[in-house]
Design a protein around this motif. Sequence first.
Motif, short mmCIF file in Angstrom:
data_model
loop_
_atom_site.label_atom_id
_atom_site.label_comp_id
_atom_site.label_asym_id
_atom_site.label_seq_id
_atom_site.Cartn_x
_atom_site.Cartn_y
_atom_site.Cartn_z
N VAL A 8 0.68 -1.07 0.00
CA VAL A 8 0.01 0.05 0.02
C VAL A 8 0.64 1.15 0.06
CG1 VAL A 8 -1.70 1.28 1.14
CG2 VAL A 8 -1.95 -1.20 0.96
N ILE A 9 1.89 1.41 0.91
CA ILE A 9 2.76 2.45 1.03
C ILE A 9 3.78 2.62 -0.58
CG2 ILE A 9 5.05 3.17 1.78
CD1 ILE A 9 2.68 3.40 3.98
N ARG A 10 4.10 1.58 -0.91
CA ARG A 10 4.32 1.60 -2.41
C ARG A 10 3.42 2.36 -3.40
NH1 ARG A 10 7.27 -3.29 -1.89
NH2 ARG A 10 9.39 -2.72 -1.09
N LYS A 48 -9.90 1.66 -1.52
CA LYS A 48 -9.38 0.90 -0.36
C LYS A 48 -7.98 1.47 0.35
CE LYS A 48 -8.31 -3.90 1.37
NZ LYS A 48 -7.80 -5.23 0.96
N ASP A 49 -7.03 1.92 -0.63
CA ASP A 49 -5.82 2.03 -0.15
C ASP A 49 -5.88 3.48 0.53
OD1 ASP A 49 -4.41 -0.14 -1.05
OD2 ASP A 49 -3.81 1.18 -3.03
N LEU A 50 -6.81 4.38 -0.22
CA LEU A 50 -6.92 5.83 0.53
C LEU A 50 -7.81 5.87 1.75
CD1 LEU A 50 -6.85 7.74 -2.60
CD2 LEU A 50 -5.04 7.20 -1.12
N SER A 51 -8.40 4.70 1.92
CA SER A 51 -9.39 4.81 3.17
C SER A 51 -8.56 4.55 4.37
CB SER A 51 -10.44 3.48 2.99
OG SER A 51 -9.81 2.39 3.07
N LYS B 6 0.88 -10.09 -8.33
CA LYS B 6 2.40 -9.61 -8.89
C LYS B 6 3.31 -9.42 -7.37
CE LYS B 6 2.93 -7.07 -12.64
NZ LYS B 6 2.91 -5.66 -13.48
N PRO B 7 2.68 -9.05 -6.17
CA PRO B 7 3.68 -9.03 -5.22
C PRO B 7 4.28 -10.40 -4.80
CG PRO B 7 1.77 -8.00 -4.53
CD PRO B 7 1.54 -8.68 -5.66
N VAL B 8 3.62 -11.60 -5.20
CA VAL B 8 3.99 -12.99 -5.02
C VAL B 8 5.06 -13.08 -5.84
CG1 VAL B 8 3.58 -15.42 -4.99
CG2 VAL B 8 1.78 -13.62 -4.28
#
Lengths: 209, 209
Positions: A8-10, A48-51, B6-8
């Motif tokens: 999420v940070i990325r 979702k990320d920004l929530s 992708k993260p996997v």
Amino acid sequence: MSKIPKPVIRRLAVYLRCLSELEEKGIKLVSSKQLASMLHIKDSQVRKDLSYFGNLGHRGIGYDVKGLARKLREVLGLYKIWSVIILGAGNIGRALANHRRLEQNNFKVKAVFDIDKRKIGKQIAPGLIVKNVDELEHFVRQNGVDIAVLAVPADVANELANRLEISGVKGIICFAPTTLSCKIPVEYVDITVFFKTLAHTIVNSSYNI
Amino acid sequence: MSKIPKPVIRRLAVYLRCLSELEEKGIKLVSSKQLASMLHIKDSQVRKDLSYFGNLGHRGIGYDVKGLARKLREVLGLYKIWSVIILGAGNIGRALANHRRLEQNNFKVKAVFDIDKRKIGKQIAPGLIVKNVDELEHFVRQNGVDIAVLAVPADVANELANRLEISGVKGIICFAPTTLSCKIPVEYVDITVFFKTLAHTIVNSSYNI
């Protein structure tokens, strides 16, 4: 707030790049759909990320570009200038020392170090002369370095990481293909990972043709 | 198999790097715990990631280093030599052209292109002379290029991406800070994202001190 997952940070960092592009173009509002299409991800993922940071958007209107960018800079710690040093004046060190986008994003390269006498004393980037790595600890203590980049061979990376940690550096970006044993935060950058990920995508999309 | 997140895939590429290190040291077996500690992640994550490919480990014994490495190379499409070109003979292009770990991982840089007459014809890496970007399409068609790296300014990246797609390049690694509109797979590399992620980690770990 410290529990936000790394993927999420990325993405937040990438959202911020997109928002900066929009800011430059004078665009004031952006929808989750627009942000999603810029990143080639689903808009539900953007929402979702920004929530994580409360309700930043307005249903049917979108996000305020400036306001969201400000919030993301705050979350990412970009409200201050980060003082950076680079260890290793090879091709990667040179590319980073000359990478204008680092300074544009508040990461200011203060010095570059090497062990090679042929490189020490030479200019590697505007205003940056390669220093002898013997001066490392002294420089870090005098200048309060936040982040050190390890652009050195794998076999010397760990020893340098330990020296950096003892000197008070707060975090490391490691380009060396190895795992460091220090306790301070490390971000590993392995360029081959991007190539391998792309190779996998290509192989799997050909299967579908 | 094409549904692996992708993260996997990114972690598989990192597991493979760790396995190669172990192979070189002559180590034959590795536990999920050991792999996890090399990546600073949980061992349950390692087991979950590797379970995508069936039961590769043996409870209480671990994974066969060589066998797992072979499987991951297969999944990542590393059983072939990938033919790579680099667009942009600046600092990033130079660093990549000289990055030995690309060739070690089956990514072979075949040519570097630039538009700048002062760079064209000069040697940028052992055996690599910078070519004129006018020769791009001809070179791609003659040599069957798989992957192109865009190490060019953002304002010319999209046009070049379209030219690459039309010429038959299969995928792009994009260092330019922009979003491409081509249909072939793209991996975006934004070095500042690693710095921003680290800055966030530092800010949040200082809160906890």
